[in-house]
Design an enzyme around this catalytic site. Structure first.
Site, PDB file in Angstrom:
ATOM      1  N   CYS A 365      39.114  45.038  35.473  1.00  0.00           N
ATOM      2  CA  CYS A 365      38.870  43.720  34.887  1.00  0.00           C
ATOM      3  C   CYS A 365      37.984  43.849  33.645  1.00  0.00           C
ATOM      4  O   CYS A 365      38.429  44.331  32.619  1.00  0.00           O
ATOM      5  CB  CYS A 365      38.292  42.772  35.935  1.00  0.00           C
ATOM      6  SG  CYS A 365      38.431  41.022  35.478  1.00  0.00           S
ATOM      7  N   HIS A 480      41.593  43.191  40.953  1.00  0.00           N
ATOM      8  CA  HIS A 480      40.511  43.462  41.899  1.00  0.00           C
ATOM      9  C   HIS A 480      41.114  43.737  43.275  1.00  0.00           C
ATOM     10  O   HIS A 480      42.196  43.267  43.596  1.00  0.00           O
ATOM     11  CB  HIS A 480      39.575  42.256  42.016  1.00  0.00           C
ATOM     12  CG  HIS A 480      38.722  42.022  40.821  1.00  0.00           C
ATOM     13  ND1 HIS A 480      37.677  42.841  40.471  1.00  0.00           N
ATOM     14  CD2 HIS A 480      38.764  41.029  39.882  1.00  0.00           C
ATOM     15  CE1 HIS A 480      37.097  42.377  39.377  1.00  0.00           C
ATOM     16  NE2 HIS A 480      37.730  41.283  38.998  1.00  0.00           N
TER      17      HIS A 480
END
Length: 526
Positions: A365, A480
């Site tokens: 991310c 994630h």
């Protein structure tokens, strides 16, 4: 149905509220009851993606997500109606019922409570209507007298739910009885009666040596000490909000020693906890994670701590990166500011040197965004003012992937299932592996056009989600939860971590042994 409510309050942050609430969720679920967790307001950059009230997806604090799993309930936004995600020292992004609220984010801290309390109360009432038991977690301490007039997470919730409360303290810090007495003494007189028991957490040694302090404390307050919980390392749960203990669970020893213990009747690790194959011989032994100030979703690395033969460490200096097999750049709630911090620590050069020597680098991310060539912030999403260091959201990246990230006001929040394309090099074991996870990000990342024109092209392993460099040692993903996916763990490590459900069961066993008879039944009794 109107659920009985038990509430876990603490003498401070880090006292053990989250894990005790998690254990209670599993304990009551094991009684055949319908259970839900609740925390009115959570301040954390550890967030999970769950269904919202409008049929879409939203965010809640990770602690309530895992408490819901412990309760055998489907996680949803009512379980944590207000989430504050710190972006800098002076402000946080406000997420109400799963969605970012720009209006609430712009309000001063104390001005929010009147506006959000109706939604908080409605969420709690709805959970009570749908369940037999609601396990409520407080925040910080209920005796923060400077905040009592605007409280929406501790005493006000306890009154609204008519909750029976436990007050937990960390005895390992010292001064536990003073903490318990001082907290009780600072509560308004009517609220003291809600405290049904004191809990001493993280105790080491012989509990008999505590006498006569529990009895003296009960004479002063009328409240019994109902449990003494032992210090535990490696309970298997993801870390509490903002806290990371890099002591490994199963990986404190080299793999041959660990395997010897598994084979020994005296071993502390059971072979039933793990599945393993010969690919462990090629698995990384030391994984270094860079913990910037606004790190997010640190809880997703817990499975790595639970793997045999893997040492997981934080690396805040170049020296701490030395000898790492992998370097991981995790998520960030303030990518540009954390990238500036990383450079100030001279970690950028150390990461580049590691990658230049063929060492594996993974960015997740915000970490992915840092690995690219540039960050572009036309809307001021990442920019911070003078109070927070005058950080410009426009910045050069680390230049390890030929990508560019543009920030936008709209946040991507979704669960994602995909399959890795033909990965190579250090990440070749991921080729063709299906993966499930979640995305929470404001940036949009794509190939740097000028670099592509010169032949420097990032290999897109999952469209719009994962890219790899030509050499095969640098990987960036928006997803994630990578290490929470059993297929990914098996591909990369040839092993499986113990399940979260097993951790929940152990926690429930522990509190059932530790609490005085009848105490856990009292909040749900007649």
């Amino acid at each position: 149905m109107s659920a009985r409510c038990i509430m876990v309050l603490g003498t401070s942050s880090g006292a053990g509220k989250s894990w005790l609430a998690t254990a209670l969720c599993r304990h009551y679920a094991r009684q055949g009851l319908k259970v839900a967790p609740f925390k009115a307001q959570n301040m954390s950059n550890n967030a999970r993606v769950v269904p919202d009230l409008a049929g879409g997806m939203g965010e809640i604090g990770a602690a309530q997500y895992f408490q819901a799993l412990a309760a055998r309930a489907a996680p949803e936004v009512r379980m944590n109606p207000l989430l504050l995600k710190p972006e800098a020292d002076t402000h946080s992004q406000v997420v109400l019922l799963g969605q970012v609220s720009a209006a609430l984010t712009a309000l001063p801290w104390r001005a929010r409570s009147a506006q959000v309390w109706p939604q908080i109360a409605a969420a709690l009432d709805a959970l009570r209507a749908d369940n037999d038991v609601v396990v409520i977690e407080g925040a910080g301490s209920p005796a923060e007298i400077n905040l009592m007039d605007s409280d929406i997470v501790n005493l006000r919730v306890a009154r609204h739910a008519d909750a029976r409360c436990l007050l937990v303290t960390d005895i390992d810090r010292g001064g536990a009885f003073a903490h318990l007495y001082g907290t009780w003494a600072l509560l308004p007189e009517p609220e003291r009666a809600r405290i049904r028991g004191f809990v001493l957490n993280k105790f080491r040694g012989d509990a008999a040596l505590l006498a006569p302090a529990p009895e003296q404390l009960e004479r002063l307050t009328g409240v019994p000490t109902v449990a003494v919980l032992p210090m535990r390392f490696g309970h298997g749960l993801p870390e509490e909000d903002g806290v990371f203990d890099d002591r490994p669970v199963a990986a404190a020893q080299p793999l041959p020693v660990l395997q010897a213990k598994m084979a020994s009747s005296e071993g502390v690790v059971s072979t039933s906890s793990y599945s393993k194959d010969s690919s462990l011989d090629r698995a990384p032994r030391r994984i270094a994670i860079v913990p910037y100030p606004r790190i997010s979703n640190l809880d997703e690395f817990q499975p790595l701590k639970n793997l045999p033969g893997v040492q997981l460490t934080w690396a805040r200096t170049p020296a701490q990166l030395a000898g790492a097999d992998w370097i991981v750049l995790p998520g960030s709630k303030a990518t540009a500011a954390d990238l500036a911090w990383l450079r100030a620590q001279r970690l950028d050069a150390a990461i580049a040197a590691h990658a230049g020597q063929g060492g594996a680098v993974l960015g997740i991310c915000g970490g992915l965004q840092m690995l690219g060539e540039a960050l572009i912030d036309q809307h001021g999403v990442e920019s911070q003012g003078e109070a927070d260091g005058n950080v410009d959201g426009n910045a050069p990246g680390l230049g390890l992937l030929p990508l560019v990230t543009s920030f936008a006001p709209h946040k991507t929040v979704r669960r994602t299932q995909a399959r890795f394309g033909p990965a190579t090099g250090a990440w070749a074991p991921l080729a063709g592996v299906p993966v499930a996870g979640y995305e929470i990000h404001s940036g949009h990342t794509a190939q740097h056009p000028a670099m592509a024109a010169k032949g420097d092209v990032a290999h897109e392993l999952i469209p719009h989600i994962a890219w790899q460099n030509t050499a095969g040692n640098v990987l960036g993903v928006y997803l994630h939860g990578l290490f929470e996916d059993a297929g990914v763990l098996q591909a990369l490590f040839g092993a499986q971590a113990p399940t979260l459900d097993a951790a929940f069961e152990r926690l429930a066993d522990e509190i059932e042994r530790a609490f005085a008879p009848g105490v856990l039944q009292a909040p749900i009794g007649p």
